[in-house]
Design an enzyme around this catalytic site. Structure first.
Site, mmCIF file in Angstrom:
data_model
loop_
_atom_site.group_PDB
_atom_site.id
_atom_site.type_symbol
_atom_site.label_atom_id
_atom_site.label_comp_id
_atom_site.label_asym_id
_atom_site.label_seq_id
_atom_site.Cartn_x
_atom_site.Cartn_y
_atom_site.Cartn_z
ATOM 1 C CD GLU A 1 -2.219 -0.986 3.063
ATOM 2 O OE1 GLU A 1 -1.889 -0.317 3.754
ATOM 3 O OE2 GLU A 1 -2.582 -2.357 3.505
ATOM 4 C CE LYS B 1 5.375 5.255 6.859
ATOM 5 N NZ LYS B 1 5.017 6.527 7.528
ATOM 6 N NE ARG C 1 -1.577 2.537 11.859
ATOM 7 C CZ ARG C 1 -0.680 1.398 12.210
ATOM 8 N NH1 ARG C 1 0.476 1.736 12.312
ATOM 9 N NH2 ARG C 1 -1.227 0.048 12.176
#
Lengths: 347, 527
Positions: free
Chosen positions: B224, B226, B231
């Site tokens: 995926e 980044k 987060r």
């Protein structure tokens, strides 16, 4: 009222406080013919005077620090002994500041002025305690002349030091302490608290620690820190002059936990400026409460304030009906830096 | 209160992380309940009472102290609470010093008119350090350099459990946390809490060592992008939702726009971004939304929040963490298709068969919103912490710039005798047309211990001025600096700010005239 005006015979000059009828200076900051020295700190005891009059302990300290430069003739005067100089009667009273420290008592034509030098009121195991004498004029220091400076009891500060030593057995606790008086007092307080391990000291402290021992102040086992390895110093207490704390010298210690012993540590911004991880509020100067207590004890109708935060103490004295003024003396209050530098300059 | 005051005092002067942990763990071990529980609440920002106003405290002290002396003292000390703590006239034996729990519990139930009397009585009873700690506590914000996470780490040490276990129960327990201490000291079970809308510790990735890549089978891994956001974990259910940062701090209040969209029953792992017209905005925009208790309507409009999801931990009551990544991904896609929530999309999986293809993808990605790639094993369960192996982050190569060392500052703790924090600058045209250096950033990592000693020596030998712990140095050393991004900044003289700058190489060899110029840096700004 005394028969003569005090300022007519004890005057502020460029070289320091000058007693005109006796032709001597008290703690002159430049070389003079005759100096009366209250104690051995570098901002009070300077080298190069032709004649020096001081307590035997202060003279011993000056000889240790300055060698042949200590003065032309060195004349000892014990606490309580009297000397007549040009009609002025001089004697010394213990000031409780460092070993040999004295208040200078000057009497002339029925007027008594006491020059405090530096002093503190609490008990100090390394020197004689402060003595009170009534007088017409009290000349006081005011290093900690703000009511935020109230030093806590010594035992609590020493307990914090011992807690840190126990809490971090893998680190050395590095205590910054001025080489004359403070270092020996920290050591003596540790011994009083029952700490009997060897204490490690920076080379700059050796001479005066030896002198204190020779003069009868018990300091227990002291070892040079400079030759000791990191493993040996883990979990130990090491003393050094403040300027060595953040110096390359301290790299020899295992992850040092830096403590700093000084009355300035009471104020957090000052403590942080010093980089202290463990500020210890241990001072050889009177705190605010002691200054105020002293003004009350000596009951002088007039007070001269020499160095520190003069304005606050003058303000306070004024509110209490005491005539008070600030003396602008040059070269005072630098004791901390200067004392440290003077020691380190020596090998 | 005495032990708590000493703890705060020591923490405020201690820079080292390990030393702080020791101080806190020793305190938790020695202090009784419920004092230690309230101390923990204070350190983690979980105390709940109306904070006292500085004006009220000033009013109290002015009744006791000569205002002239107070004024001079305040000028000298520079901090109101500290000045009051130091100057407060002691009344030995006036009162019994209060315990921490007594202070917290009585303040929580006191009316506004009662509190000045309570505060005055306690100030009389405490010593100077006690008064300082007490005033910090009641005016809110201890500011002793301890994060909630660090306090929880100390707590974990107390019971020999992991930080993740602490975080798992954290949002289900309340001050003074008696059942937590009982559990940690082996005198009770792990607290049972309602897991819905609680924080679950995150699974973290390790940096990829490119040399290792050849040993890994591409078929085992999913890739995926980044994203360059932060987060977060979104835990929603029963008509309520919470948003947590990666360390478990709740940030729900700052993101009402996103929370409004969270009308479902699931726990999601994703990247919080600011998104405008389908495009990810620079990290700088996201920063406008962080660390705020309240947000204005204008901020909601200018910096709209968005969640880009890459994992699902719970769907309803069902815990999916034991399942493999591929199974969770199927569940995630099905969930998203069924709910189709606003402001939430999925982070796409990237197609590749060989590592070279992925490398090419990584190198070609030029958008600033992409920091690099994530690699996740298809069979990896969702495990709290940073397990070795299943997940990797493969960051885009950092940007670099040749700069000139301008100032150095002494470090903390082990580095307190070393000049280890470096401010560096680039050239620009001065007012008179001659080139001048302007500071563009500060770095304190990226060098070895040997290099640090050599840098320290160089700083000492080239000092031109000193300001407290800072030294200005003669321009003479080129530092090649690496950084992740650069954006405009009004706060900096140069008008730019670097993201995560660190020393990449020390160019002892390079003449300072050859260092980069400010326009070179400005070209790298993400707009």
């Amino acid at each position: 009222m005394p028969s003569v005006l005090p300022e007519s015979w004890l005057k502020v000059t460029e070289r320091g406080l000058y007693c005109e009828p006796g032709d001597f200076y008290v703690d002159p900051h430049r070389p003079v013919g005759r100096a009366v020295v209250t104690h051995g700190h570098a901002d009070h005891a300077r080298p190069g005077n032709r004649a020096v009059l001081a307590t035997p302990e202060t003279l011993a300290i000056m000889r240790r620090r300055y060698g042949a430069e200590a003065g032309g003739t060195l004349e000892p005067l014990r606490y309580g002994e009297r000397r007549e100089i040009g009609g002025v009667r001089l004697s010394f009273l213990p000031a409780g500041h460092v070993l040999g420290s004295a208040q200078a008592v000057l009497e002339w034509q029925g007027c008594r002025i006491i020059v405090s030098g530096d002093y503190k009121r609490r008990t100090d195991p390394t020197c004689a305690g402060f003595e009170v004498m009534a007088c017409d004029v009290y000349v006081t220091e005011a290093t900690f002349g703000l009511p935020v400076f109230r030093h806590p009891p010594d035992e609590g500060e020493i307990a914090m030091l011992l807690t840190a030593q126990w809490q971090f057995p893998e680190r050395a606790v590095l205590v910054g302490a001025y080489s004359l008086g403070k270092a020996q007092r920290v050591i003596a307080l540790l011994r009083q608290a029952g700490y009997d391990r060897p204490l490690y000291i920076h080379g700059a402290l050796q001479g005066l620690c030896d002198l204190y021992s020779e003069l009868g102040v018990e300091l227990g086992e002291l070892r040079p820190a400079t030759g000791a390895g990191k493993a040996e110093l883990a979990g130990e207490i090491v003393l050094a002059p403040p300027s060595a704390l953040n110096d390359r010298w301290s790299r020899r210690l295992p992850d040092p936990l830096t403590a700093m012993a000084s009355g300035w540590m009471r104020v957090r911004a000052r403590a942080k400026q010093r980089g202290a991880e463990l500020p210890l509020i241990l001072s050889d100067h009177a705190d605010w409460d002691e200054l105020v207590q002293t003004l009350e004890d000596v009951a002088a109708p007039e007070v001269w304030v020499t160095h520190g935060n003069e304005e606050a103490l003058v303000h306070y004295a004024g509110a209490k009906g005491i005539r008070a003024r600030a003396l602008a003396l040059i070269g005072r209050g630098e004791e901390e830096q200067e004392a440290a530098t003077a020691e380190e300059a020596a090998p | 209160m005495k032990a708590f005051a000493e703890l705060l005092d020591r923490l405020s002067y201690t820079a080292g992380r390990n030393a702080k942990l020791t101080l806190m763990a020793d305190y938790f071990r020695a202090a009784p309940d419920p004092d230690r529980g309230y101390a923990l609440a204070a350190l983690t920002g979980r105390l709940d009472f109306a904070t006292a106003k500085p004006a009220m405290i000033r009013g109290l002290v002015e009744q006791r102290v000569d205002p002239v002396l107070f004024g001079w003292s305040y000028d000298y000390v520079g901090d109101m609470a500290e000045t009051v703590a130091l100057i407060w006239p002691e009344r030995p034996g006036a009162n019994r010093p209060p315990e921490l729990a007594e202070v917290v519990e009585r303040l929580a139930s006191a009316s506004r008119s009662d509190s000045p009397g309570l505060v005055e009585g306690w100030l009389d009873a405490l010593d100077a350090t006690g008064r300082w700690a007490f005033l910090k506590l009641i005016t809110g914000g201890l500011r002793v350099g301890v994060s909630a996470r660090l306090a929880k780490t100390a707590l974990a040490q107390l019971g020999d459990v992991t930080l993740e276990e602490i975080e798992e129960v954290w949002h289900g327990v309340k001050p003074p946390f008696a059942e937590v201490f009982a559990w940690l000291e082996g005198e009770g079970p792990m607290p049972r809490i309602d897991l819905r809308r609680a924080f679950r510790p995150l699974m973290l990735a390790n940096p990829l060592d490119e040399a290792e890549l050849a040993k890994l089978d591409p078929a085992d891994y999913r890739a995926e992008w980044k994203w360059d956001g932060i987060r977060v974990q979104l835990a929603a259910g029963g008509g309520e939702a919470r948003l947590f940062s990666r360390s478990g701090d709740e940030i729900t209040q700052a993101f009402p726009d996103l929370m409004e969209a969270a009308q479902f029953d699931a726990v999601l792992d994703g990247e919080l971004l600011v998104m405008r017209d389908g495009t990810v905005a620079p990290f700088n925009d996201l920063q406008q939304r962080l660390n705020r208790k309240r947000v204005t309507a204008k901020m909601l409009q200018d910096f709209p929040a968005h969640l880009r999801v890459y994992d699902i931990l719970f769907h309803g009551e069902e815990d999916l963490r034991e399942q493999g990544f591929d199974e969770r991904r199927v569940r995630l896609e099905a969930w998203h298709a069924a709910e189709a929530p606003a402001r939430i999309d999925l982070s796409p999986l990237l197609n590749f068969a060989r590592w070279e293809e992925l490398q090419a993808l990584r190198d070609s990605a030029r958008e600033r919103s992409i920091e690099g790639l994530m690699l996740k094993r298809g069979d990896s369960a969702y495990v709290a912490g940073r397990p070795k192996g299943p997940w990797f982050k493969w960051k885009r190569d950092a940007l670099t710039l040749d700069t000139v060392l301008m100032y150095a500052q002494r470090g903390h703790g082990k580095r307190s005798s070393l000049y280890s924090d470096y401010t560096f600058g680039t050239w620009r045209d001065g007012a008179d047309g001659a080139p001048e250096l302007v500071p563009v950033g500060k770095a304190y990592s990226g060098f070895t211990d040997e290099e640090l000693l050599r840098l320290d020596k160089w700083v000492r030998a080239n000092t031109t001025e000193r300001f407290g712990p800072v030294r200005a140095v003669k321009p003479g050393l080129v530092l090649e600096v690496a950084f992740d991004a650069v954006h405009r900044s009004k706060r900096h003289k140069s008008g730019v700010a670097m993201r995560f700058p660190r020393i990449h190489r020390i160019r002892w060899d390079k003449p300072i005239e050859d260092a980069d110029r400010l326009p070179t840096l400005e070209k790298l700004i993400e707009e």
